[in-house]
Design a protein around this motif. Sequence first.
Motif, PDB file in Angstrom:
ATOM      1  N   GLU A 337       0.826  -1.221   0.000  1.00 53.61           N
ATOM      2  CA  GLU A 337       0.000   0.000   0.000  1.00 53.61           C
ATOM      3  C   GLU A 337       0.851   1.257   0.000  1.00 53.61           C
ATOM      4  O   GLU A 337       0.546   2.225  -0.687  1.00 53.61           O
ATOM      5  N   THR A 338       1.935   1.214   0.774  1.00 52.18           N
ATOM      6  CA  THR A 338       2.841   2.361   0.790  1.00 52.18           C
ATOM      7  C   THR A 338       3.408   2.604  -0.610  1.00 52.18           C
ATOM      8  O   THR A 338       3.467   3.725  -1.101  1.00 52.18           O
ATOM      9  N   TYR A 339       3.780   1.491  -1.248  1.00 48.80           N
ATOM     10  CA  TYR A 339       4.400   1.628  -2.576  1.00 48.80           C
ATOM     11  C   TYR A 339       3.412   2.204  -3.588  1.00 48.80           C
ATOM     12  O   TYR A 339       3.751   3.097  -4.366  1.00 48.80           O
ATOM     13  N   ILE A 340       2.171   1.700  -3.543  1.00 47.71           N
ATOM     14  CA  ILE A 340       1.169   2.190  -4.493  1.00 47.71           C
ATOM     15  C   ILE A 340       0.898   3.679  -4.273  1.00 47.71           C
ATOM     16  O   ILE A 340       0.849   4.459  -5.217  1.00 47.71           O
ATOM     17  N   ALA A 341       0.782   4.048  -3.000  1.00 48.59           N
ATOM     18  CA  ALA A 341       0.546   5.458  -2.679  1.00 48.59           C
ATOM     19  C   ALA A 341       1.672   6.318  -3.241  1.00 48.59           C
ATOM     20  O   ALA A 341       1.450   7.395  -3.821  1.00 48.59           O
ATOM     21  N   GLN A 342       2.878   5.811  -3.107  1.00 51.64           N
ATOM     22  CA  GLN A 342       4.067   6.526  -3.542  1.00 51.64           C
ATOM     23  C   GLN A 342       4.072   6.712  -5.071  1.00 51.64           C
ATOM     24  O   GLN A 342       4.378   7.795  -5.577  1.00 51.64           O
ATOM     25  N   THR A 343       3.715   5.650  -5.811  1.00 47.47           N
ATOM     26  CA  THR A 343       3.736   5.769  -7.273  1.00 47.47           C
ATOM     27  C   THR A 343       2.618   6.668  -7.778  1.00 47.47           C
ATOM     28  O   THR A 343       2.779   7.355  -8.768  1.00 47.47           O
ATOM     29  N   LYS A 344       1.487   6.649  -7.066  1.00 49.09           N
ATOM     30  CA  LYS A 344       0.379   7.512  -7.499  1.00 49.09           C
ATOM     31  C   LYS A 344       0.773   8.975  -7.428  1.00 49.09           C
ATOM     32  O   LYS A 344       0.345   9.777  -8.245  1.00 49.09           O
ATOM     33  N   LYS A 345       1.579   9.295  -6.437  1.00 50.16           N
ATOM     34  CA  LYS A 345       1.983  10.681  -6.247  1.00 50.16           C
ATOM     35  C   LYS A 345       2.881  11.166  -7.386  1.00 50.16           C
ATOM     36  O   LYS A 345       2.878  12.316  -7.756  1.00 50.16           O
ATOM     37  N   LYS A 346       3.641  10.217  -7.910  1.00 49.85           N
ATOM     38  CA  LYS A 346       4.578  10.584  -8.974  1.00 49.85           C
ATOM     39  C   LYS A 346       3.815  10.956 -10.238  1.00 49.85           C
ATOM     40  O   LYS A 346       2.956  10.221 -10.690  1.00 49.85           O
ATOM     41  N   SER A 347       4.147  12.088 -10.789  1.00 50.20           N
ATOM     42  CA  SER A 347       3.531  12.460 -12.059  1.00 50.20           C
ATOM     43  C   SER A 347       4.276  11.714 -13.175  1.00 50.20           C
ATOM     44  O   SER A 347       5.312  11.102 -12.956  1.00 50.20           O
ATOM     45  N   GLU A 348       3.700  11.790 -14.343  1.00 46.19           N
ATOM     46  CA  GLU A 348       4.331  11.210 -15.527  1.00 46.19           C
ATOM     47  C   GLU A 348       5.775  11.679 -15.661  1.00 46.19           C
ATOM     48  O   GLU A 348       6.683  10.915 -15.912  1.00 46.19           O
TER      49      GLU A 348
END
Length: 931
Positions: A337-348
Amino acid sequence: MDYQFRELESKWQQYWAENQTYKVDNTSSKPKYYVLDMFPYPSGAGLHVGHPLGYIASDIFARYKRLKGYNVLHPMGYDSFGLPAEQYAIQTGQHPALTTEQNIATYRRQLDQIGFSFDWSREVRTSDPAYYKWTQWIFMQLFNSWYNLEEDKAERIENLIQHFSLKGSEGIRAVSDEDTLSFSADEWNQFSERQQQEELLKYRLTFLKESTVNWCAALGTVLANDEVKDGVSERGGYPVEQKKMMQWSMRITAYADRLLQGLDIIDWPDPLKEMQRNWIGKSTGASVIFPLEKGDDAIEVFTTRVDTIFGVSFLVIAPEHELVSSLTTPQQKEEIETYIAQTKKKSELDRMADAKTVSGAFTGSYALNPLNGTKIPVWIADYVLAGYGTGAVMAVPSGDQRDWLFAKHFNLPIIQILDAQKDIEHEADATKEGRYINSDLINGLTYQEAIPVLIEKLEQLKAGKAKIQYRMRDAIFGRQRYWGEPVPVYFKDGLPYLIDEQDLPLVLPEVDKYLPTESGEPPLGRAKDWKYKGEYEYELSTMPGWAGSSWYWYRYMTSADERAENVMAPQPAIEYWKDVDLYIGGSEHATGHLLYSRFWNKFLKDLGYVIEDEPFKKLINQGMIQGRSNFVYRVIDEQGKGTNVFVSNGLKDQYKVSAVHVDVNIVENDVLDLERFRKSREEYADAEFIFENGKYVCGVEVEKMSKSKFNVVNPDDIIERYGADTLRLYEMFLGPLEQSKPWNTNGIEGVFKFLRKLWRLFHDEQLNFKVSEEEPTKAELKSLHKIILKVQEDIERFSFNTSVSSFMICVNELTELKCNKRKILQDLVVVLAPYAPHITEELWTLLGNPAGTVSFASYPKFNPDYLVEDEFAYPISLNGKMKMNLNMSLTLEALEIERFVLENEDVKRYLDGKTPKKVIVVKGKIVNLVV
RNA sequence: GCUGAAGUGGUGGAACUGGUAGACACGCAGGACUUAAAAUCCUGUUCGCCUUAAAGCGAGUGCGGGUUCGAUUCCCGCCUUCAGUACCA
């Protein structure tokens, strides 16, 4: 009379317009030739000097083809839907139709004064309801079609419905959504209307689908992939985010392979074809299903290296993959969950910039290798893209560098699989050489041998199959904007239906503001009482910019007054013109317009509306004209404040300065016009200058041509000063058409002088028209026939710049020969006519020909006899270095030449007593002495 | 990173299939005409050396190699610029 270009050019432009000189007939005994320009978006800024470059080239080509006896179609129109007019409307409240109308008027005025031979009776505007009626009509055809893979072409949806009602879904091979149902004929017939429509939507070539889109909040609309550059919008540079939305899409992927194959038969620049190939991105490989250790689910992966399957040491799925939650074990839940949250934050953008750092998380679950049952951990990582393939990859660290880095970082095993792989402790080795090891049933085989063995085995186990994967996605076909074609669709019970064909065009309704509604719907949601049959909601998004430009070349095939109301283009016209023989435009349309147009064309061909598979037989990219900015250098004082002292470019290093853009129109040959500079702005009124050699020299830099950089050159100004013929010649003279280059007005005088010199050939000292009826001399004929041949060769290889030089050489020679003979000059006029139509029309008439006919004269016939020489000044070179020339008869054979050369006194001096080891004689070319 | 295009005087560029590198034009310098300017015309203009000059010598097409009698052109390696594309499995 002197060369009065202003009077003369406006006179002929008026003549051509009044007499419809360039109106083309659809019936002719002459062969057809269709020359097309990519039509412009009429922007508010008008044309700058870079825009007409391609039009001038295509006009020269069109005029040349006319002289060569072709019936030439050369039309022009406007891609008049688009964002800038709408943005302007939002700011000012002015209706985009009005702005567009005004901008078109400006464009037309500017185009007219350049002397193009367009047939304006065929003009199109994509925003004209009479035109977009047919854009909507094509949309309806797409909606009413599906792609039959058995026949490898699009077919009417009725065929599919008939099949369903007779045989059910059995035996249908179609390009469709993934989630199509299997049903019998009976089941189909018992489906409700709603169920049937829902199912059909999965097959239609244009369809509604929940898709991840590039949402640009600032523009309030969705953008296509090719409208997004570096994570921001191509127009305006606003941020773009990923968002899920219900969207109209076009099933262009159905045509992926045909779009790829078609590239082999068209004559386009290789880089452009390459771009389309990359965009389509075909990869051949296999899909492999990895069953999960626990449960019935499985992970399907796509791989181009199925031979490496025994080197798989883990699987990686995209963070958005649908199995992520079910795969995640309780112990790993937090980490995932931490990882997914982290990638969502990253823009393209971040994701791209971040390409080198390895990141990922373990789900806690395992999959099984379908061939040997090995337990394989399943990871998630954002280097796997949800949108490509199945959103899952089998990782082979020994053969793939990305997987290798991942394995090293997370301490996963690296298995060698080929004996030829070396040094896999330090990096991956993607070789296909050698024989397999650690690889079960393919041990000892080569790459070529292993593939069929594995595919067969996988199919046997129902664990995989050979597969072809494309990078290209279906094209999103909706924009949440006002100024575009309305989609001819209404909704009943939440399902889309087409409006009746007789209700076309569905005209863009009036709205009070060009902004989204309060509830976030597109601007069309503001239209009052806008309902189909007074009852049903219309689709509120409009079509994207590429809709109108994806078929316009067919609309040009008839003139406005011949356009029947009831067809896109009449069949006889399509049969006559068929396709575009030459298309000229910029390479920025490589993956947008040029791909979509080919797609629509193939679709229209499948349905039998058009004849050719490919719409644009030959294509030339004109290079971009860049701006050339000029700078002045303001001296900065000790306090760091700008003074009103400006220092010349050559001396600026001795001062502390700041560079300031200066309008290129008050600079000539990089020397600043001080008076006009002082007047240009109040703050410059009492400017002081530090000169070099008594002049103020400006700095130079090449940048994009734009208002903000003060480097825009307007064709109007050039025409006012030198005339359209000079502008046309100079744009060509600037360099090869396909090369990008900065605009620099510096050399234009030379071209202007050339036209005056030409004029003078036809006039005596007192500037009275005077030509002689005498027979031409050998030298005069040679000069003429050189240019006849040269221009013909140049035009056919699109080398327009070299023709201009050759014209100059020809006129210089004829001036030198004092030639004013009709028999020479009349042909020269015809040869030059495509490049400089005004002056040649005038001279042609002065020579006594009927007015306005030079465009339809015959290109003079080249006679090689006039170029035959009896003597040639052979270059004599010593070890390949040219030393001198020796005149010899061209009838001499190699041995005679050798003897003659070796007897020559000067040659002997060069040889300095030595005897040459070898003498190379190439007849008519060169003599080389090897010492 | 990958793919593609390009790199030639002070400038834009030419040299098309390996055969005189710098055509043509701009700019610059000098000159003619003119009271003067504009316009026009003429001469010179790759760089370096030598020379009062004529002439001569040498180097030279991004860099380093190679093939060839001969390379801007073909081959290998590298550098730079521009464009496209970007974790594509």
